[in-house]
Design a protein around this motif. Structure first.
Motif, PDB file in Angstrom:
ATOM      1  N   UNK A 125       0.865  -0.942  -0.107  1.00  0.00           N
ATOM      2  CA  UNK A 125      -0.110   0.380   0.165  1.00  0.00           C
ATOM      3  C   UNK A 125       0.881   1.129   0.054  1.00  0.00           C
ATOM      4  N   UNK A 126       0.900   2.619  -1.246  1.00  0.00           N
ATOM      5  CA  UNK A 126       1.576   2.970  -0.891  1.00  0.00           C
ATOM      6  C   UNK A 126       0.895   4.275  -1.031  1.00  0.00           C
ATOM      7  N   UNK A 127       1.240   5.366  -0.868  1.00  0.00           N
ATOM      8  CA  UNK A 127       1.306   7.567  -1.600  1.00  0.00           C
ATOM      9  C   UNK A 127       2.128   7.297  -2.956  1.00  0.00           C
ATOM     10  N   UNK A 128       1.489   6.956  -3.876  1.00  0.00           N
ATOM     11  CA  UNK A 128       2.531   6.868  -4.905  1.00  0.00           C
ATOM     12  C   UNK A 128       2.533   8.180  -6.337  1.00  0.00           C
ATOM     13  N   UNK A 129       1.791   9.331  -5.694  1.00  0.00           N
ATOM     14  CA  UNK A 129       1.592  10.303  -7.029  1.00  0.00           C
ATOM     15  C   UNK A 129       2.293  11.602  -5.599  1.00  0.00           C
ATOM     16  N   UNK A 130       3.056  11.665  -5.669  1.00  0.00           N
ATOM     17  CA  UNK A 130       3.713  13.577  -5.334  1.00  0.00           C
ATOM     18  C   UNK A 130       2.792  14.173  -5.464  1.00  0.00           C
ATOM     19  N   UNK A 131       2.212  15.027  -6.614  1.00  0.00           N
ATOM     20  CA  UNK A 131       1.062  15.297  -6.558  1.00  0.00           C
ATOM     21  C   UNK A 131       0.443  15.941  -5.699  1.00  0.00           C
ATOM     22  N   UNK A 132      -0.589  14.978  -6.270  1.00  0.00           N
ATOM     23  CA  UNK A 132      -2.415  14.406  -5.054  1.00  0.00           C
ATOM     24  C   UNK A 132      -1.772  14.430  -3.582  1.00  0.00           C
ATOM     25  N   UNK A 133      -0.338  14.221  -3.345  1.00  0.00           N
ATOM     26  CA  UNK A 133      -0.307  14.092  -2.062  1.00  0.00           C
ATOM     27  C   UNK A 133       0.465  15.748  -1.247  1.00  0.00           C
ATOM     28  N   UNK A 134       0.413  16.373  -2.610  1.00  0.00           N
ATOM     29  CA  UNK A 134       1.068  17.833  -1.913  1.00  0.00           C
ATOM     30  C   UNK A 134      -0.796  18.257  -1.476  1.00  0.00           C
ATOM     31  N   UNK A 135      -1.256  18.395  -2.360  1.00  0.00           N
ATOM     32  CA  UNK A 135      -2.647  18.940  -2.497  1.00  0.00           C
ATOM     33  C   UNK A 135      -3.567  18.195  -0.762  1.00  0.00           C
ATOM     34  N   UNK A 136      -3.661  17.314  -1.131  1.00  0.00           N
ATOM     35  CA  UNK A 136      -3.920  16.729   0.071  1.00  0.00           C
ATOM     36  C   UNK A 136      -3.339  17.265   1.591  1.00  0.00           C
ATOM     37  N   UNK A 137      -2.574  16.913   1.240  1.00  0.00           N
ATOM     38  CA  UNK A 137      -1.703  17.932   2.286  1.00  0.00           C
ATOM     39  C   UNK A 137      -1.988  19.637   2.836  1.00  0.00           C
ATOM     40  N   UNK A 138      -2.131  20.166   1.348  1.00  0.00           N
ATOM     41  CA  UNK A 138      -3.033  21.638   1.601  1.00  0.00           C
ATOM     42  C   UNK A 138      -4.214  22.092   2.034  1.00  0.00           C
ATOM     43  N   UNK A 139      -4.824  20.895   1.200  1.00  0.00           N
ATOM     44  CA  UNK A 139      -6.289  20.497   2.371  1.00  0.00           C
ATOM     45  C   UNK A 139      -6.762  20.436   3.349  1.00  0.00           C
ATOM     46  N   UNK A 140      -5.682  19.137   3.951  1.00  0.00           N
ATOM     47  CA  UNK A 140      -5.392  18.938   5.691  1.00  0.00           C
ATOM     48  C   UNK A 140      -4.762  20.424   6.837  1.00  0.00           C
ATOM     49  N   UNK A 141      -4.003  20.717   5.931  1.00  0.00           N
ATOM     50  CA  UNK A 141      -3.616  21.619   7.376  1.00  0.00           C
ATOM     51  C   UNK A 141      -4.024  23.249   6.900  1.00  0.00           C
ATOM     52  N   UNK A 142      -4.103  23.214   5.759  1.00  0.00           N
ATOM     53  CA  UNK A 142      -4.157  24.871   5.524  1.00  0.00           C
ATOM     54  C   UNK A 142      -5.497  24.672   4.737  1.00  0.00           C
ATOM     55  N   UNK A 143      -6.143  23.849   5.153  1.00  0.00           N
ATOM     56  CA  UNK A 143      -7.944  24.464   4.751  1.00  0.00           C
ATOM     57  C   UNK A 143      -8.029  25.202   3.607  1.00  0.00           C
ATOM     58  N   UNK A 144      -6.723  24.346   2.080  1.00  0.00           N
ATOM     59  CA  UNK A 144      -7.325  25.235   1.014  1.00  0.00           C
ATOM     60  C   UNK A 144      -8.333  24.089   0.477  1.00  0.00           C
ATOM     61  N   UNK A 145      -9.261  24.530  -0.245  1.00  0.00           N
ATOM     62  CA  UNK A 145      -9.877  23.783  -1.456  1.00  0.00           C
ATOM     63  C   UNK A 145      -9.093  23.064  -2.505  1.00  0.00           C
ATOM     64  N   UNK A 146      -9.772  21.660  -3.137  1.00  0.00           N
ATOM     65  CA  UNK A 146      -9.154  21.967  -4.158  1.00  0.00           C
ATOM     66  C   UNK A 146      -8.637  22.434  -5.441  1.00  0.00           C
ATOM     67  N   UNK A 170       5.020  16.302  -0.865  1.00  0.00           N
ATOM     68  CA  UNK A 170       5.768  15.733  -2.409  1.00  0.00           C
ATOM     69  C   UNK A 170       5.989  14.544  -2.117  1.00  0.00           C
ATOM     70  N   UNK A 171       6.455  13.964  -0.811  1.00  0.00           N
ATOM     71  CA  UNK A 171       7.282  12.813  -0.680  1.00  0.00           C
ATOM     72  C   UNK A 171       5.649  11.692  -0.802  1.00  0.00           C
ATOM     73  N   UNK A 172       6.793  10.864  -1.225  1.00  0.00           N
ATOM     74  CA  UNK A 172       5.897   9.368  -1.467  1.00  0.00           C
ATOM     75  C   UNK A 172       6.399   8.100  -0.252  1.00  0.00           C
ATOM     76  N   UNK A 173       5.203   6.678   0.184  1.00  0.00           N
ATOM     77  CA  UNK A 173       6.214   6.200   1.044  1.00  0.00           C
ATOM     78  C   UNK A 173       4.761   4.538   0.525  1.00  0.00           C
ATOM     79  N   UNK A 174       5.693   3.911   0.521  1.00  0.00           N
ATOM     80  CA  UNK A 174       5.157   2.832   0.163  1.00  0.00           C
ATOM     81  C   UNK A 174       6.028   1.633   1.137  1.00  0.00           C
ATOM     82  N   UNK A 175       4.700   1.064   1.345  1.00  0.00           N
ATOM     83  CA  UNK A 175       4.605  -0.077   2.828  1.00  0.00           C
ATOM     84  C   UNK A 175       4.397  -1.695   1.986  1.00  0.00           C
TER      85      UNK A 175
END
Length: 414
Positions: free
Chosen positions: A150-171, A276-281
């Motif tokens: 299982x992994x976070x395999x795309x840095x672009x989407x992870x960056x977007x989701x991080x901004x939504x989580x941390x800074x409450x930016x819309x998509x 933009x980081x990836x993580x793969x378990x």
């Protein structure tokens, strides 16, 4: 001296040349042989580069030069990358690529050609950029029975989701920022619709379990439908939302594989993989969970992985590395509609409390979530062990009873 050719001089291709030329002496020591870039294939011209004399627009010149033993393909896409790579392998040249689309679509065929000709087809950079993952799965974890990846395999989407989580930016706002910073393409569809992550989990699944998995067989969702409301409910649940590519083995010889946004518990090691980081378990029976972490893309990280494969090719001119999987088998991938999952559902009615009473009629055992700044009539809840093929019917029943389903997101179990 080992002569090589590089197909493509874009971001990754120029990075490969930069690494090869700036680290020439150390690479020669590791490879036990000096590497010489004899050709660079590109339709453009680069007259100001110090190696401009090595450019060619004629692929046949490379193909018919028997001194070239290794070809690096960093063009991307399937055309003309696939016919070029296939021709190189058929003409006695090992190939290194960073092209995830090529490996995901044509990996079994190209590996078979390489095997027949006692050559190497290596693709460490196709998954995770500079993160070592292909070699560890095929070598370091070879003694394990891998049951899940299982992994976070795309840095672009992870960056977007991080901004939504941390800074409450819309998509849309987070996507625009990603484009401004160069993390997202002008056309971001391959990233935000999940296609990039799909190709990568297909490669990992094929490698880990020995049978090719084609992207067309993988249920794939992107993050375009994820809202700040969903993010708030994930926080109330005790986690975050990540775009996850996941594959796991089933008892009867099939695999379950999908790419979609998931609720990930704060206790999971993947929950803290941000920006933009990836993580793969990788879950093995002997090692337990092993996590690989780093920047999953970028010019030099990807180039580093490509050059490492080139060095490996030089070391294995006369002793082919064993990297192989069989072509797909009918019925190998469990159909998405047969899956049973825990799910978060966001819905809306005229009154939140009344809406949840309706939910309890349709989804037995539903557990309500309350988020901060919850909208009037909005409701979020989780349900366990739901059959995917039953969801649409249950959503239709909710509508009949006056509750409008707005979104649903899988809940991870890792």
């Amino acid at each position: 001296m080992a002569d090589i050719a590089v197909l493509g001089h874009g971001v990754v291709g120029s990075g490969v040349l930069e690494v090869l030329l700036s680290h020439r002496e150390s690479i020669a020591k590791r490879a036990k042989e000096e590497l010489n870039v004899k050709y660079i294939l590109d339709i453009r011209e680069f007259p100001d580069l110090p190696y401009c004399d090595r450019f060619t627009k004629d692929f046949d010149r490379i193909l018919n030069d028997d001194s070239v033993k290794i070809v690096v393909e960093v063009m991307g896409g399937l055309e003309p990358a696939f016919p070029y790579v296939k021709a190189c392998l058929e003409h006695g040249k090992s190939v290194v690529t960073s092209n995830k689309e090529l490996v995901a679509a044509k990996g079994a065929e190209l590996l078979a050609i390489a095997q027949r000709n006692n050559l190497n087809f290596l693709f460490e950079a196709s998954v995770g950029g500079g993160i070592p993952i292909i070699r560890p799965i095929s070598q370091c974890l070879a003694a394990n029975e891998v049951s899940e990846i299982a992994g976070i395999l795309n840095g672009t989407t992870n960056f977007i989701l991080t901004k939504m989580i941390r800074e409450h930016m819309g998509f849309e706002e987070a996507l625009e920022l990603a484009q401004q910073l160069g993390y997202a393409e002008r056309d971001p569809a391959a990233d935000v619709e999940g296609d990039d992550a799909c190709r990568k989990i297909c490669i990992l699944a094929s490698l880990a379990f020995g049978t090719h998995v084609y992207p067309r067989d993988v249920h794939t969702e992107g993050i375009t439908h994820v809202t700040l409301g969903d993010v708030g409910y994930a926080e109330a649940w005790g986690g975050v939302i990540k775009l996850i590519g996941e594959v796991k083995t089933l008892e009867y010889g099939k695999i379950q594989i999908e790419v979609c946004p998931m609720f990930v518990s704060r206790e999971s090691q993947l929950s803290s993989v941000d920006d933009v980081f990836n993580g793969i378990m990788v879950r093995g029976d002997a090692t337990g969970d092993v996590v690989f972490y780093g920047k999953g893309a970028g010019k030099l990280p990807t180039a580093s992985a490509v050059v490492a494969d080139v060095i490996d090719c030089v070391k294995h001119f006369k002793a082919r590395k064993y990297l192989f999987w069989e072509d797909a088998k009918p019925g190998y991938v469990e159909p998405y509609e047969n899956m049973v999952e825990d799910v978060f559902i966001r819905a809306k009615g005229n009154d939140s409390d009344a809406a949840f009473e309706v939910v309890e009629q349709v989804f037995e055992g539903a557990e309500r979530l309350i988020r901060r700044e919850e909208e009037e009539g909005e409701i979020g809840f989780t349900v366990k062990d739901v059959k995917v093929k039953e969801l649409e019917a249950r959503f239709a029943r909710l509508k009949e009873l006056g509750v409008e389903p707005l979104n649903h997101i899988k809940i991870s179990d890792f």
